[in-house]
Write a protein that holds these residues in place. Structure first.
Motif, PDB file in Angstrom:
ATOM      1  N   ASP A 184       0.833  -1.210   0.000  1.00 27.47           N
ATOM      2  CA  ASP A 184       0.000   0.000   0.000  1.00 27.47           C
ATOM      3  C   ASP A 184       0.862   1.253   0.000  1.00 27.47           C
ATOM      4  OD1 ASP A 184      -2.267  -1.450  -0.026  1.00 27.47           O
ATOM      5  OD2 ASP A 184      -2.683  -1.289   2.123  1.00 27.47           O
ATOM      6  N   THR A 185       1.944   1.176   0.750  1.00 27.01           N
ATOM      7  CA  THR A 185       2.843   2.332   0.848  1.00 27.01           C
ATOM      8  C   THR A 185       3.395   2.699  -0.518  1.00 27.01           C
ATOM      9  OG1 THR A 185       3.471   1.734   3.093  1.00 27.01           O
ATOM     10  CG2 THR A 185       4.994   3.168   1.892  1.00 27.01           C
ATOM     11  N   PHE A 186       3.897   1.717  -1.223  1.00 21.24           N
ATOM     12  CA  PHE A 186       4.522   2.016  -2.511  1.00 21.24           C
ATOM     13  C   PHE A 186       3.490   2.385  -3.580  1.00 21.24           C
ATOM     14  CE2 PHE A 186       8.766   1.545  -1.452  1.00 21.24           C
ATOM     15  CZ  PHE A 186       8.956   0.437  -0.640  1.00 21.24           C
ATOM     16  N   ILE A 187       2.347   1.778  -3.487  1.00 19.15           N
ATOM     17  CA  ILE A 187       1.298   2.142  -4.455  1.00 19.15           C
ATOM     18  C   ILE A 187       0.841   3.579  -4.209  1.00 19.15           C
ATOM     19  CG2 ILE A 187      -1.098   1.663  -5.118  1.00 19.15           C
ATOM     20  CD1 ILE A 187      -0.397  -1.341  -4.612  1.00 19.15           C
ATOM     21  N   MET A 196       4.295  -7.704  -6.379  1.00 20.47           N
ATOM     22  CA  MET A 196       2.871  -7.400  -6.212  1.00 20.47           C
ATOM     23  C   MET A 196       2.578  -5.929  -6.534  1.00 20.47           C
ATOM     24  SD  MET A 196       1.289 -10.134  -5.439  1.00 20.47           S
ATOM     25  CE  MET A 196      -0.278  -9.602  -4.781  1.00 20.47           C
ATOM     26  N   VAL A 197       3.464  -5.070  -6.094  1.00 20.11           N
ATOM     27  CA  VAL A 197       3.270  -3.639  -6.375  1.00 20.11           C
ATOM     28  C   VAL A 197       3.337  -3.384  -7.872  1.00 20.11           C
ATOM     29  CG1 VAL A 197       4.303  -1.348  -6.116  1.00 20.11           C
ATOM     30  CG2 VAL A 197       4.118  -2.847  -4.134  1.00 20.11           C
ATOM     31  N   LEU A 198       4.334  -3.947  -8.517  1.00 20.58           N
ATOM     32  CA  LEU A 198       4.488  -3.729  -9.959  1.00 20.58           C
ATOM     33  C   LEU A 198       3.298  -4.302 -10.719  1.00 20.58           C
ATOM     34  CD1 LEU A 198       8.301  -4.444 -10.370  1.00 20.58           C
ATOM     35  CD2 LEU A 198       7.144  -2.243 -10.504  1.00 20.58           C
ATOM     36  N   SER A 199       2.847  -5.436 -10.273  1.00 20.64           N
ATOM     37  CA  SER A 199       1.696  -6.050 -10.896  1.00 20.64           C
ATOM     38  C   SER A 199       0.484  -5.128 -10.778  1.00 20.64           C
ATOM     39  CB  SER A 199       1.427  -7.397 -10.228  1.00 20.64           C
ATOM     40  OG  SER A 199       0.175  -7.880 -10.608  1.00 20.64           O
ATOM     41  N   GLU A 200       0.340  -4.558  -9.602  1.00 21.86           N
ATOM     42  CA  GLU A 200      -0.806  -3.678  -9.343  1.00 21.86           C
ATOM     43  C   GLU A 200      -0.756  -2.421 -10.218  1.00 21.86           C
ATOM     44  OE1 GLU A 200      -4.345  -2.569  -7.701  1.00 21.86           O
ATOM     45  OE2 GLU A 200      -3.301  -4.482  -7.422  1.00 21.86           O
ATOM     46  N   LYS A 240      -1.347  -3.106 -13.900  1.00 22.25           N
ATOM     47  CA  LYS A 240      -2.760  -3.362 -14.183  1.00 22.25           C
ATOM     48  C   LYS A 240      -3.477  -2.028 -14.394  1.00 22.25           C
ATOM     49  CE  LYS A 240      -5.075  -5.250 -10.872  1.00 22.25           C
ATOM     50  NZ  LYS A 240      -5.305  -6.230  -9.823  1.00 22.25           N
ATOM     51  N   THR A 241      -3.215  -1.090 -13.479  1.00 22.02           N
ATOM     52  CA  THR A 241      -3.852   0.218 -13.566  1.00 22.02           C
ATOM     53  C   THR A 241      -3.375   0.953 -14.800  1.00 22.02           C
ATOM     54  OG1 THR A 241      -3.751   0.251 -11.179  1.00 22.02           O
ATOM     55  CG2 THR A 241      -4.303   2.325 -12.252  1.00 22.02           C
ATOM     56  N   HIS A 242      -2.092   0.867 -15.028  1.00  9.32           N
ATOM     57  CA  HIS A 242      -1.506   1.596 -16.143  1.00  9.32           C
ATOM     58  C   HIS A 242      -2.055   1.099 -17.482  1.00  9.32           C
ATOM     59  CE1 HIS A 242       1.399   3.942 -18.332  1.00  9.32           C
ATOM     60  NE2 HIS A 242       1.803   2.859 -18.985  1.00  9.32           N
ATOM     61  N   TYR A 243      -2.263  -0.216 -17.595  1.00 10.74           N
ATOM     62  CA  TYR A 243      -2.746  -0.794 -18.842  1.00 10.74           C
ATOM     63  C   TYR A 243      -4.118  -0.245 -19.192  1.00 10.74           C
ATOM     64  CZ  TYR A 243      -4.407  -4.170 -22.238  1.00 10.74           C
ATOM     65  OH  TYR A 243      -4.933  -4.747 -23.359  1.00 10.74           O
ATOM     66  N   ILE A 244      -4.962  -0.197 -18.153  1.00  6.35           N
ATOM     67  CA  ILE A 244      -6.318   0.307 -18.390  1.00  6.35           C
ATOM     68  C   ILE A 244      -6.269   1.760 -18.853  1.00  6.35           C
ATOM     69  CG2 ILE A 244      -8.505   0.853 -17.264  1.00  6.35           C
ATOM     70  CD1 ILE A 244      -7.862  -1.520 -15.358  1.00  6.35           C
ATOM     71  N   ARG A 245      -5.443   2.530 -18.191  1.00  7.98           N
ATOM     72  CA  ARG A 245      -5.366   3.944 -18.528  1.00  7.98           C
ATOM     73  C   ARG A 245      -4.697   4.166 -19.885  1.00  7.98           C
ATOM     74  NH1 ARG A 245      -3.456   6.397 -12.758  1.00  7.98           N
ATOM     75  NH2 ARG A 245      -5.460   6.259 -11.724  1.00  7.98           N
ATOM     76  N   SER A 246      -3.686   3.356 -20.129  1.00  7.41           N
ATOM     77  CA  SER A 246      -2.877   3.636 -21.309  1.00  7.41           C
ATOM     78  C   SER A 246      -3.658   3.437 -22.599  1.00  7.41           C
ATOM     79  CB  SER A 246      -1.619   2.772 -21.309  1.00  7.41           C
ATOM     80  OG  SER A 246      -1.996   1.420 -21.384  1.00  7.41           O
ATOM     81  N   LYS A 247      -4.617   2.501 -22.559  1.00  7.11           N
ATOM     82  CA  LYS A 247      -5.416   2.296 -23.767  1.00  7.11           C
ATOM     83  C   LYS A 247      -6.166   3.571 -24.121  1.00  7.11           C
ATOM     84  CE  LYS A 247      -7.783  -1.424 -24.566  1.00  7.11           C
ATOM     85  NZ  LYS A 247      -8.688  -2.562 -24.365  1.00  7.11           N
ATOM     86  N   LYS A 248      -6.650   4.256 -23.090  1.00  5.51           N
ATOM     87  CA  LYS A 248      -7.430   5.455 -23.340  1.00  5.51           C
ATOM     88  C   LYS A 248      -6.543   6.635 -23.721  1.00  5.51           C
ATOM     89  CE  LYS A 248     -10.962   4.170 -19.937  1.00  5.51           C
ATOM     90  NZ  LYS A 248     -11.526   4.488 -18.623  1.00  5.51           N
ATOM     91  N   ARG A 249      -5.330   6.591 -23.240  1.00  2.00           N
ATOM     92  CA  ARG A 249      -4.519   7.793 -23.367  1.00  2.00           C
ATOM     93  C   ARG A 249      -3.394   7.685 -24.397  1.00  2.00           C
ATOM     94  NH1 ARG A 249      -3.594   9.497 -17.085  1.00  2.00           N
ATOM     95  NH2 ARG A 249      -5.779   9.759 -16.530  1.00  2.00           N
ATOM     96  N   ARG A 250      -3.390   6.587 -25.110  1.00  3.94           N
ATOM     97  CA  ARG A 250      -2.225   6.338 -25.946  1.00  3.94           C
ATOM     98  C   ARG A 250      -1.913   7.490 -26.907  1.00  3.94           C
ATOM     99  NH1 ARG A 250      -2.766   0.849 -28.258  1.00  3.94           N
ATOM    100  NH2 ARG A 250      -2.277   0.291 -26.139  1.00  3.94           N
TER     101      ARG A 250
END
Lengths: 181, 459
Positions: A53-56, B38-42, B45-55
């Protein structure tokens, strides 16, 4: 030679490798701060989750980060997230030690703006060693006086004395600057 | 609730450059790699959704930014201090065995210097260390210049009227710190323990007896450093003398951190230097480059404008760190307390065989009864009741006493002492710290100590 962009600049540019670098550098620090606060309360999984959570949160708030304050900012997020986590778990989390109870002096209300934070930072900066290190270990990294005593090979009573002296110093200095404490 | 001073989003951590982060970390059983993944995965995931819209938008913005950067030459401004210093070379690791009882090891860090140990001699109380410094490239380490201005890096004060002898060389040696290596081996290796800072600056001319800083620094002989140029300026010899004493065999590390002195910079007078590697002005820069350079604020005398400049590689560039590890048998002094003094001191009628031991590390009080409760009532900041009076009349306050009773209490494990000038005029609490001339005690120089108002003669 062209210099590599700073971590904060890369983070602000949403460079994923910057976050990776930050995690490589600070994960142990983050988990240590979380552990120190949530000792005996949080499980290993809780600590890992709070660290994530911290890093996110850091990633989402990359625009507020600069190199100078990066480490402090990460510690701050880690602490906040830890208390959030503990709150969520509805457990008792106060990590009190005897000297905290005895001394009603608290710095928290004063850290409300950048100027005050910097003043306190400068006061601490001006402290001699090992006082400065003791203060930083205690207040910034949440180490206990017992841990500090062990790690710095300084009598625990001395650690407490120096913390009391540091509080007095900060208090006096702030009062000289017109703070009503 | 525990007090936290990093609740602000503006929070920053005051730097402790020597702090060993390994001692901040604890083993909490977490899996760093797992967290990272886990952080990178998270975020992916968010970036992929956004990037499609913002490419498309991102592509356009990136193109615009590229033009902007090229146009403004922003690259040139990035991290302007970044490459000024070159590589830091670690070397000159040496070990000199002077006698069966004493062993000294040297570790130095210099950017472009070879530092050789010419010899270390001494006895139980005094060590004489002789070093020779040479530039790795064989160039002169000493250059003729009559306009050297020495600065006291710790105080920031300018040394006025330096002796402008062409063959003279001036060195400011600051932050010499003693260390008693503690029980924690990891900590000991990283340079921690019970610290005693000896902060001083002394600038010597070639004349061994002449210190151009004497008038400004109240230094005692036991911290003397003298430098002499030799080999036609290609070498610089440094002689360090200091006095040590202890009642038990100790291992110590002494660090000498030397920063170069320079002269007028581009015709402008240097007004402020980085205080030292712990200074609060340039930590970000110094941290990055391992404190291998000095930065300072320059005031242009013509128009008073100020700028921030690198101050290195001028007439004298001899930045180096030396770490001396000393093993020696010192001598200390034990004083048997009279029963009356012991009673006054400890507040305990049953105290017997009370002793006060004064060593280079502090003042220990012990008794075969073990009860030392009275000592705990000492207000260490009451400098009327707690003082050390030297034979020459100097007085020091702020004695911290370490109890070494036999009750196996937590107070036994550390020897620690701090004291600073009591009678320095105009010194308030902070000033005392800033200008502290914290002494390594030499028991022979102590006339008496006053603890809790009880005077104990040390003769």
């Amino acid at each position: 030679m062209k210099q590599k962009k700073s971590l904060s600049k890369r983070l602000r540019a949403k460079d994923e490798t910057a976050l990776e670098d930050i995690m490589s550098q600070y994960t142990r620090l983050v988990t240590s701060v979380i552990y120190n606060i949530g000792k005996n309360i949080l499980s290993r999984e809780d600590i890992e989750e709070t660290a994530m959570d911290t890093f996110i949160t850091l990633w989402k708030n990359a625009d507020k980060v600069n190199d100078e304050t990066l480490q402090g900012y990460i510690c701050c997020i880690a602490k906040t997230k830890t208390f959030d986590k503990i709150d969520k778990l509805k457990r008792t989390y106060l990590n009190c030690s005897e000297e905290d109870i005895e001394d009603p002096f608290t710095l928290e209300p004063m850290i409300e703006d950048k100027i005050t934070a910097e003043i306190i930072g400068n006061i601490i900066e001006a402290m001699p060693q090992p006082d400065k290190e003791i203060v930083i270990r205690y207040y910034y990294y949440h180490q206990t006086t017992a841990d500090i005593s062990l790690l710095m090979d300084i009598n625990r009573q001395t650690v407490k004395t120096k913390l009391a002296k540091a509080r007095k110093t900060i208090r006096n200095d702030l009062m000289k600057r017109g703070y009503d404490l | 609730m525990k007090k936290n001073i990093f609740d602000s989003k503006y929070f920053f951590i005051p730097s402790v450059n020597d702090i060993d982060m390994a001692t901040i970390y604890n083993d909490n059983g977490t899996d760093e790699e797992h967290i990272k993944n886990m952080v990178l995965s998270e975020i992916r995931k968010t970036h992929y959704i956004r990037s499609k819209k913002r490419r498309i938008a991102v592509t356009l913005i990136a193109a615009a930014l590229s033009v902007s950067i090229l146009a403004t030459g922003a690259f040139a401004a990035i991290d302007r201090f970044g490459t000024a210093f070159g590589d830091i070379t670690r070397g000159n690791s040496d070990s000199v065995k002077v006698s069966d009882e004493k062993e000294y090891s040297i570790n130095s860090i210099g950017n472009d210097l070879d530092i050789d140990v010419l010899g270390i001699t001494g006895d139980d109380n005094t060590a004489y260390i002789s070093l020779e410094l040479r530039k790795k490239d064989g160039s002169n380490i000493v250059e003729d210049d009559s306009s050297f201005i020495g600065y006291n890096f710790s105080s920031g004060n300018e040394f006025n009227s330096p002796v402008a002898d062409e063959d003279s060389i001036y060195i400011s040696v600051n932050d010499v710190k003693y260390q008693q290596v503690g029980n924690n081996s990891k900590y000991a290796q990283s340079g921690y323990g019970s610290w005693k800072y000896i902060s001083y600056n002394k600038i010597f001319s070639e004349d061994p007896g002449k210190s151009i800083a004497d008038s400004q620094e109240n230094l005692s002989e036991h911290k003397a450093v003298k430098t002499v140029p030799s080999d036609n300026g290609k070498a610089l010899k440094m002689f360090i003398k200091y006095i040590i004493s202890s009642d038990t065999p100790k291992e110590k590390t002494m660090n000498i951190i030397c920063r170069g002195i320079t002269e007028y910079h581009y015709g402008r007078k240097l007004k402020t230097y980085a205080k030292d590697y712990q200074g609060d002005i340039y930590n970000d820069v110094l941290n990055e480059f391992n404190y291998n350079s000095i930065y300072g604020e320059v005031v242009d005398e013509a128009d008073g404008s100020k700028s921030f400049v690198e101050i290195t590689n001028k007439k004298l560039d001899i930045n180096f760190d030396i770490s001396l590890k000393l093993n020696y048998d010192g001598t200390g002094k034990n004083v048997k307390l009279s029963s009356a003094d012991a009673q006054k001191l400890f507040g305990d009628k049953n105290m017997s065989n009370a002793e006060i031991n004064i060593s280079s590390f502090g003042i220990d009080i012990s008794s075969d009864k073990g009860s030392v409760n009275g000592i705990q009532e000492i207000d260490f900041y009451d400098t009327d009741k707690n003082r050390i009076i030297m034979k020459d009349g100097r007085e020091y306050g702020m004695i911290q006493i370490i109890e070494t009773g036999t009750d196996d209490s937590e107070f036994i494990n550390t020897e620690y002492c701090e004291l600073w000038e009591f009678n320095a005029p105009g010194n308030d609490y902070f000033e005392n710290f800033k200008n502290a001339d914290i002494l390594l005690l030499n028991t022979d120089e102590i006339d008496r100590v006053i603890i809790n108002g009880v005077t104990i003669p040390i003769r």
